[in-house]
Design a protein around this motif. Structure first.
Motif, PDB file in Angstrom:
ATOM      1  N   GLU A   6       0.836  -1.204   0.000  1.00 35.83           N
ATOM      2  CA  GLU A   6       0.000   0.000   0.000  1.00 35.83           C
ATOM      3  C   GLU A   6       0.866   1.247   0.000  1.00 35.83           C
ATOM      4  OE1 GLU A   6      -1.605   0.703   4.318  1.00 35.83           O
ATOM      5  OE2 GLU A   6      -1.690  -1.456   3.883  1.00 35.83           O
ATOM      6  N   LYS A   7       0.231   2.361  -0.331  1.00 33.18           N
ATOM      7  CA  LYS A   7       0.923   3.638  -0.303  1.00 33.18           C
ATOM      8  C   LYS A   7       1.094   4.077   1.146  1.00 33.18           C
ATOM      9  CE  LYS A   7       0.736   8.313  -2.103  1.00 33.18           C
ATOM     10  NZ  LYS A   7      -0.017   9.279  -2.902  1.00 33.18           N
ATOM     11  N   MET A   8       2.272   4.558   1.467  1.00 33.71           N
ATOM     12  CA  MET A   8       2.562   4.983   2.836  1.00 33.71           C
ATOM     13  C   MET A   8       1.902   6.331   3.133  1.00 33.71           C
ATOM     14  SD  MET A   8       6.257   5.758   4.494  1.00 33.71           S
ATOM     15  CE  MET A   8       6.669   4.409   5.543  1.00 33.71           C
ATOM     16  N   CYS A   9       1.466   6.487   4.375  1.00 37.41           N
ATOM     17  CA  CYS A   9       0.930   7.759   4.843  1.00 37.41           C
ATOM     18  C   CYS A   9       1.587   8.123   6.175  1.00 37.41           C
ATOM     19  CB  CYS A   9      -0.585   7.699   4.968  1.00 37.41           C
ATOM     20  SG  CYS A   9      -1.178   6.517   6.178  1.00 37.41           S
ATOM     21  N   LEU A  36       5.367  15.826   0.315  1.00 35.67           N
ATOM     22  CA  LEU A  36       5.656  16.431  -0.982  1.00 35.67           C
ATOM     23  C   LEU A  36       4.709  15.875  -2.039  1.00 35.67           C
ATOM     24  CD1 LEU A  36       9.567  16.288  -0.956  1.00 35.67           C
ATOM     25  CD2 LEU A  36       8.104  18.280  -0.577  1.00 35.67           C
ATOM     26  N   PRO A  37       4.209  16.730  -2.931  1.00 36.19           N
ATOM     27  CA  PRO A  37       3.243  16.263  -3.936  1.00 36.19           C
ATOM     28  C   PRO A  37       3.849  15.352  -5.000  1.00 36.19           C
ATOM     29  CG  PRO A  37       3.787  18.558  -4.313  1.00 36.19           C
ATOM     30  CD  PRO A  37       4.455  18.165  -3.021  1.00 36.19           C
ATOM     31  N   TYR A  38       5.153  15.369  -5.197  1.00 37.57           N
ATOM     32  CA  TYR A  38       5.795  14.580  -6.247  1.00 37.57           C
ATOM     33  C   TYR A  38       6.581  13.393  -5.698  1.00 37.57           C
ATOM     34  CZ  TYR A  38       9.513  17.669  -4.692  1.00 37.57           C
ATOM     35  OH  TYR A  38      10.396  18.372  -3.915  1.00 37.57           O
ATOM     36  N   TYR A  41       5.914   6.960  -1.004  1.00 38.19           N
ATOM     37  CA  TYR A  41       6.518   5.713  -0.555  1.00 38.19           C
ATOM     38  C   TYR A  41       5.499   4.595  -0.651  1.00 38.19           C
ATOM     39  CZ  TYR A  41      10.493   8.196   1.404  1.00 38.19           C
ATOM     40  OH  TYR A  41      11.620   8.953   1.555  1.00 38.19           O
ATOM     41  N   ILE A  42       5.977   3.423  -0.972  1.00 31.60           N
ATOM     42  CA  ILE A  42       5.157   2.213  -0.990  1.00 31.60           C
ATOM     43  C   ILE A  42       5.692   1.322   0.124  1.00 31.60           C
ATOM     44  CG2 ILE A  42       4.539   0.170  -2.316  1.00 31.60           C
ATOM     45  CD1 ILE A  42       4.970   1.899  -4.820  1.00 31.60           C
ATOM     46  N   ILE A  43       4.774   0.735   0.890  1.00 32.96           N
ATOM     47  CA  ILE A  43       5.185  -0.145   1.977  1.00 32.96           C
ATOM     48  C   ILE A  43       4.700  -1.569   1.724  1.00 32.96           C
ATOM     49  CG2 ILE A  43       5.310   1.658   3.717  1.00 32.96           C
ATOM     50  CD1 ILE A  43       2.578   0.705   4.734  1.00 32.96           C
ATOM     51  N   ALA A  44       5.444  -2.514   2.260  1.00 31.74           N
ATOM     52  CA  ALA A  44       5.049  -3.920   2.278  1.00 31.74           C
ATOM     53  C   ALA A  44       4.834  -4.284   3.737  1.00 31.74           C
ATOM     54  CB  ALA A  44       6.123  -4.792   1.655  1.00 31.74           C
ATOM     55  N   VAL A  51       7.586  -4.424   6.673  1.00 37.28           N
ATOM     56  CA  VAL A  51       8.804  -5.196   6.475  1.00 37.28           C
ATOM     57  C   VAL A  51       9.737  -4.550   5.455  1.00 37.28           C
ATOM     58  CG1 VAL A  51       7.852  -7.381   7.255  1.00 37.28           C
ATOM     59  CG2 VAL A  51       7.618  -6.737   4.862  1.00 37.28           C
ATOM     60  N   ARG A  52       9.199  -3.729   4.571  1.00 33.14           N
ATOM     61  CA  ARG A  52       9.997  -2.996   3.584  1.00 33.14           C
ATOM     62  C   ARG A  52       9.244  -1.737   3.185  1.00 33.14           C
ATOM     63  NH1 ARG A  52      13.604  -5.850   4.813  1.00 33.14           N
ATOM     64  NH2 ARG A  52      14.728  -7.321   3.542  1.00 33.14           N
ATOM     65  N   PHE A  53      10.012  -0.740   2.771  1.00 35.93           N
ATOM     66  CA  PHE A  53       9.394   0.406   2.123  1.00 35.93           C
ATOM     67  C   PHE A  53      10.343   0.956   1.082  1.00 35.93           C
ATOM     68  CE2 PHE A  53      11.427   2.221   5.853  1.00 35.93           C
ATOM     69  CZ  PHE A  53      11.991   3.404   5.418  1.00 35.93           C
ATOM     70  N   CYS A  54       9.767   1.558   0.035  1.00 34.85           N
ATOM     71  CA  CYS A  54      10.587   2.139  -1.017  1.00 34.85           C
ATOM     72  C   CYS A  54      10.017   3.491  -1.403  1.00 34.85           C
ATOM     73  CB  CYS A  54      10.709   1.207  -2.214  1.00 34.85           C
ATOM     74  SG  CYS A  54       9.166   0.906  -3.060  1.00 34.85           S
ATOM     75  N   TRP A  55      10.867   4.309  -1.941  1.00 39.03           N
ATOM     76  CA  TRP A  55      10.538   5.684  -2.275  1.00 39.03           C
ATOM     77  C   TRP A  55      10.454   5.849  -3.777  1.00 39.03           C
ATOM     78  CZ3 TRP A  55      14.488   9.258  -4.169  1.00 39.03           C
ATOM     79  CH2 TRP A  55      14.058  10.565  -4.261  1.00 39.03           C
ATOM     80  N   TYR A  56       9.499   6.648  -4.225  1.00 37.52           N
ATOM     81  CA  TYR A  56       9.356   6.950  -5.642  1.00 37.52           C
ATOM     82  C   TYR A  56       9.140   8.437  -5.777  1.00 37.52           C
ATOM     83  CZ  TYR A  56       7.569   6.994 -10.384  1.00 37.52           C
ATOM     84  OH  TYR A  56       7.378   7.261 -11.706  1.00 37.52           O
TER      85      TYR A  56
END
Length: 61
Positions: A6-9, A36-38, A41-44, A51-56
Motif C-alpha cells: 500500500e501507499k505509505m501515509c 511532498l506532492p511529487y 513511498y510504498i510499503i510492504a 517489512v519494507r518500504f521504497c521511495w518513488y
C-alpha cells in the motif's frame, strides 16, 4: 506468507523503526518527503508490521 502492499501515509511512521539508518537519513527526512506532492513511498506489510518500504519520486512537466 501474506504481504500487503500500500501507499505509505503519515500514520505509518509510528510503525517504522529507523535504528539502522545513518545520520544523513532519519525520521524527519521521511516525514518531510511524505508530504511532498511529487514523492511517495510504498510499503510492504506482513501481519501489520512494515517489512519494507521504497521511495518513488516523479516530476510532471
Amino acid at each position: 506468507m501474506d504481504i500487503q502492499i500500500e501507499k505509505m501515509c503519515i500514520e505509518h511512521l509510528e510503525l517504522i523503526q529507523l535504528d539502522n539508518f545513518d545520520d544523513f537519513w532519519n525520521m524527519n527526512n521521511l516525514s518531510e518527503d511524505l508530504v511532498l506532492p511529487y514523492s511517495f513511498y510504498i510499503i510492504a506489510k506482513h501481519e501489520n508490521d512494515i517489512v519494507r518500504f521504497c521511495w518513488y519520486e516523479y516530476c510532471s512537466r
